[in-house]
Design an enzyme around this catalytic site. Structure first.
Site: not given
Ligand code: 0X9
Ligand code: ZN
Length: 430
Positions: A188-191, A243, A260-261, A313-315, A365, A388
């Protein structure tokens, strides 16, 4: 995390170029407020997410304690709607950051001239005293590969949409086949604290290797400090809160995919979106992004060696154990938990920073298409974690650069202890 809401910030003329190199991003977050919202029940949680969904200029930054608290960013023009929306739903909140642009201005101070000079003398430009542009991070990877060729090998595993190289540094003393660790940052870019921490780990692993020889005698390391260099660069030059990646969508509309999706694991099923304009856009298909494709191809081609997958990642200060896409735990959850516990405990001992250890469902989440779940489910890497990094919302993504070194030190202690435990107790048996 920015799972909700469209954030439209005013584009301002560059604000400060005081004879130095530091240039602030063009998008201004002047008078944007960060709120800590206290959520009492599911109904309130729904109202908060709905508010972020429907109201222009509102964005969810993070959730804490299983969504008992939500950090919500509000543009000044959305403020009245946010205040009345929360009041109508009987939701309490307090203001964490009054003016986000002030935090952005203070986050990454320009360097003193002496420091600039020092940078050029050491053969690379990284300082761990400020957040650096991508080329400085890339330069550090090159520097390590050129300076320590007996233990470092650099491999370009692919290119970003805008053509930036994805440079993995392999650290190995050679010899017999050893268990390997993969560490990445900057999905994620902003982290920004993520690539900064990953390069701090490189510093320790390579330049201070004599302080802890077993770590590279008994293990191989693969490290990619910035998975998403286009987004990272964009967050430096244009929009501090960017992001996603920077690929263009087929219809030429909104830019970027949430990397990350985008992994091929329960793709687009939960906590993700098929709308290209959303922050959590899963992409047009799994691995649509050259960055995630390159990472997954590389990991698959080393899947027999790689025993631990770590992504920074953060945060929030949480150490996440799969699964990330559902509440159920894998049958070997306890094994993963015990190893991570070694890391968290050592990390916390350094300066008392608290981390929570558990699943995404318990602590933040659920969302699918994440790199950690993919590493475990598809690449068969038993120990896969998302960390995180700090903080817990005082500054959020805009963590002052003075925190790079302390965060680096504690994370280093955590990773070191975890991997020494791995060598001692688990080794090749996994
Ligand atoms: O949402 C995300 O991708 C991650 N949090 S963030 O605030 N850095 O964007 C958490 C990812 C946790 N892992 C999975 N959900 N697989
Ligand atoms: Zn992240």
């Amino acid at each position: 995390m920015g799972s909700c809401g469209r954030l439209v910030a005013a584009v301002a003329v560059l604000s400060a170029v005081v004879g130095q190199e530091a240039v602030l991003p063009e998008v201004s977050y002047e008078d944007f407020r960060l709120l800590r919202v206290q959520v009492a029940d599911q109904a309130q949680l729904k109202s908060v997410f709905r508010l972020a969904d429907v109201q222009e200029g509102v964005q969810v930054w993070a959730t804490h304690n299983g969504s008992a608290q939500v950090d919500l960013l509000s543009a000044p023009f959305a403020w009245d709607a946010v205040r009345s929306g929360l009041a109508n739903a009987g939701i309490n909140y307090f203001v964490m950051i009054e003016n986000l642009q002030d935090s952005i201005r203070r986050e990454n101070p320009p360097m003193e001239p002496e420091e600039e000079e020092w940078e050029n003398r050491s053969g690379h430009r990284l300082t761990w005293k400020r957040y650096h542009p991508f080329k400085d991070i890339e330069g550090y990877v090159d520097y390590l590969a050129n300076t320590y060729p007996e233990i470092c090998q650099m491999e370009v595993i692919g290119q970003s949409s805008e053509g930036r190289p994805l440079k993995v540094l392999k650290i190995s003393t050679g010899g017999k086949k050893k268990p390997a660790v993969w560490i990445d940052g900057g999905i994620h870019a902003r982290e920004w604290i993520s690539p900064a921490t990953v390069t701090y780990l490189l510093l320790q692993l390579v330049e201070f290797r004599h302080d802890h020889p077993s770590l590279i005698d008994d293990l191989d390391w693969y490290v990619l400090p910035v998975v998403n260099p286009d987004g990272y660069e964009y967050s430096h030059t244009t929009d501090r809160l960017w992001r996603k990646t920077r690929s263009s969508s087929a219809d030429g509309g909104c830019v970027g995919v949430d990397a990350n999706r985008n992994f091929d694991v329960h793709w687009a099923q939960v906590g993700s979106s098929i709308n290209p304009c959303r922050e959590i856009y899963a992409g047009s298909r799994p691995f649509s992004e050259p960055e995630t494709k390159a990472v997954s191809d590389f990991i698959l081609s080393h899947k027999d060696e790689i025993k631990v997958y770590l992504t920074m990642h953060s945060y929030g200060q949480v150490w996440l154990v799969p699964w990330g896409y559902k509440a159920e735990k894998p049958q070997d959850y306890y094994d993963m938990y015990v190893l991570a516990e070694q890391g968290v405990e050592a990390l916390e001992r350094v300066r008392g920073t608290d981390y929570l250890l558990g699943t995404a469902d318990e602590l933040i989440y659920v969302s699918s298409g994440g790199s950690d779940d993919w590493a475990k489910e598809k690449a068969g890497i038993k120990y896969a974690y998302t960390v995180e990094l700090p903080d817990t919302g005082r500054y959020g993504f805009v963590l002052p650069a003075s925190e790079i070194e302390p965060v680096g030190q504690e994370v280093w202690e955590g990773v070191k202890s975890m991997m020494l435990y791995f060598v001692r107790e688990i080794g090749n048996s996994s």
